[in-house]
Design a protein around this motif. Structure first.
Motif, PDB file in Angstrom:
ATOM      1  N   PRO A  52       3.451   6.747   3.459  1.00 63.09           N
ATOM      2  CA  PRO A  52       4.362   6.534   2.333  1.00 63.09           C
ATOM      3  C   PRO A  52       3.685   5.744   1.216  1.00 63.09           C
ATOM      4  CG  PRO A  52       4.925   5.103   4.181  1.00 63.09           C
ATOM      5  CD  PRO A  52       3.874   6.040   4.681  1.00 63.09           C
ATOM      6  N   GLY A  53       4.215   5.906   0.016  1.00 59.72           N
ATOM      7  CA  GLY A  53       3.680   5.197  -1.139  1.00 59.72           C
ATOM      8  C   GLY A  53       2.769   6.078  -1.967  1.00 59.72           C
ATOM      9  N   ASP A  54       2.523   5.639  -3.204  1.00 60.33           N
ATOM     10  CA  ASP A  54       1.747   6.455  -4.136  1.00 60.33           C
ATOM     11  C   ASP A  54       0.412   5.838  -4.525  1.00 60.33           C
ATOM     12  OD1 ASP A  54       2.691   4.339  -5.618  1.00 60.33           O
ATOM     13  OD2 ASP A  54       3.887   5.555  -7.009  1.00 60.33           O
ATOM     14  N   ASP A  55      -0.009   4.787  -3.809  1.00 59.91           N
ATOM     15  CA  ASP A  55      -1.341   4.223  -4.031  1.00 59.91           C
ATOM     16  C   ASP A  55      -1.827   3.601  -2.732  1.00 59.91           C
ATOM     17  OD1 ASP A  55      -0.171   1.634  -3.794  1.00 59.91           O
ATOM     18  OD2 ASP A  55       0.101   1.465  -5.949  1.00 59.91           O
ATOM     19  N   LEU A  56      -3.073   3.153  -2.717  1.00 58.41           N
ATOM     20  CA  LEU A  56      -3.677   2.658  -1.479  1.00 58.41           C
ATOM     21  C   LEU A  56      -2.913   1.470  -0.906  1.00 58.41           C
ATOM     22  CD1 LEU A  56      -5.996   2.708   0.582  1.00 58.41           C
ATOM     23  CD2 LEU A  56      -7.305   1.233  -0.977  1.00 58.41           C
ATOM     24  N   LEU A  57      -2.524   0.524  -1.750  1.00 64.22           N
ATOM     25  CA  LEU A  57      -1.825  -0.664  -1.261  1.00 64.22           C
ATOM     26  C   LEU A  57      -0.513  -0.290  -0.576  1.00 64.22           C
ATOM     27  CD1 LEU A  57      -1.685  -3.734  -1.040  1.00 64.22           C
ATOM     28  CD2 LEU A  57      -0.655  -3.793  -3.320  1.00 64.22           C
TER      29      LEU A  57
END
Length: 346
Positions: free
Chosen positions: A301-306
């Protein structure tokens, strides 16, 4: 199985020590490090994070997040001695949640013998005593949890130390990510039914099997965390590895020896990958499917590495908890580890 995962009262009865609440406190634990004091630690030419088990995984996470942007060598040491290069220009951060972990204390003493700069992250124990005695920077985190259920405290505190050592602004970025992490965890809560709960669906997919969890190197810490949580929370055998490394060895075992075994591959994919790695991951998935090995494919989930890393960890934590529920076991105790520590102390 779905009914058991949606039986909140029954779930709580299996968890008398409240491990679920500790796992759900991940965002709050990260937030705890906001405003904590830490002196300027700049000047080191390399950094070693010392730890083992639940106290070391935070270091792995930070390396995944910092590797794309830092020029200074940074590694995690799970040994009883430091790497040969450690010297007076090395910042050694000793992380031990209990403060009494034998391996971490051995590395602490090795750092002192070599004249390294030392900082500590702990909830107490011998490590706290040594850091105070030697006037060394220390973050004292709240105690009373299982080390593996204190990742937020350790992650936030280590990020603070690294930021004060001049390694980017990751501590600030972690704090900024807390609201989205908290919102994501809400979607995995026990009162969210299996039909809409990704962690419950993943738990059912891994139930009764030996999960082998793979991820690209950029998020390898997530796969390692999933493995450890399945091992300790669900009391299950599980393994982890990296793509593309597994394509040069383990893939042979899967394709020529995996049919009929109790293992099941689990592939964790971040939102961004280098084209070469993405193609390798796609082909790996295709080959596993073609052989009928039924891999579990998870887009982090999420749209960036972090966000991929933090929310991916939360997803694995909750999936491991629901696996324990499916098995009907208390997720908190780690009796074999306690027995091991008792035996080595004799």
């Amino acid at each position: 199985m779905a009914e058991r995962l949606d039986d909140i009262k029954g779930m709580r009865s299996l968890d008398p020590s409240g491990l679920l609440d500790q796992l759900n406190a991940f965002p709050d634990q990260l937030e705890w490090s906001r405003g904590k004091a830490m002196p300027d630690l700049s000047g080191a030419s390399k950094v070693v994070i010392c730890g083992i088990g639940g106290s070391a995984i935070a270091g792995d996470v930070l390396i995944d997040l910092l590797s794309p942007s830092i020029s200074m060598p940074l590694l995690v040491s799970r040994d009883v001695v430091l790497p040969g290069f450690a010297d007076q220009d090395t910042l050694v951060i000793v992380a031990s949640y209990s403060g009494n972990t034998a391996e971490s204390l051995d590395q602490y003493h090795d750092a002192m013998r070599r004249g390294c700069r030392v900082a500590a992250v702990t909830s107490g124990g011998k490590l706290e005593e040594l850091a105070i005695k030697n006037s060394q920077p220390m973050v004292k985190v709240p105690g009373g949890n299982q080390p593996r259920a204190s990742l937020g405290y350790l992650l936030g505190s280590l990020a603070l130390v690294l930021q004060r050592a001049g390694l980017g602004k990751l501590h600030d970025e972690l704090l900024a990510s807390v609201p989205s992490l908290r919102s994501f965890l809400d979607t995995l809560a026990p009162d969210v039914p299996s039909t809409r709960n990704q962690a419950k669906r993943i738990a059912k997919a891994m139930s009764g099997r030996v999960p082998a969890i793979y991820a690209p190197r950029s998020v390898r810490s997530v796969a390692l965390r999933w493995q450890g949580q399945v091992n300790e929370n669900a009391k299950m055998v599980a393994f982890s590895g990296e793509i593309p490394e597994m394509d040069h060895n383990q893939l042979v075992g899967w394709l020529e020896g995996g049919t009929g075994c109790m293992c099941r591959p689990v592939l964790l994919m971040p939102s961004e990958m280098r084209p070469t790695v993405r193609r390798m991951a796609e082909v790996t998935l295709q080959m596993l499917n073609e052989r009928g090995l039924d891999p579990v494919f998870v887009t982090l989930p999420g749209d960036d590495l972090l966000k991929n890393v933090l929310q991916g960890i939360a997803l694995g934590d909750m999936a491991s908890y629901y696996l324990a529920v499916l098995k009907g076991v208390d997720p908190a105790p780690v009796t074999p580890i306690k027995e091991f520590k008792a035996r080595i102390s004799q």
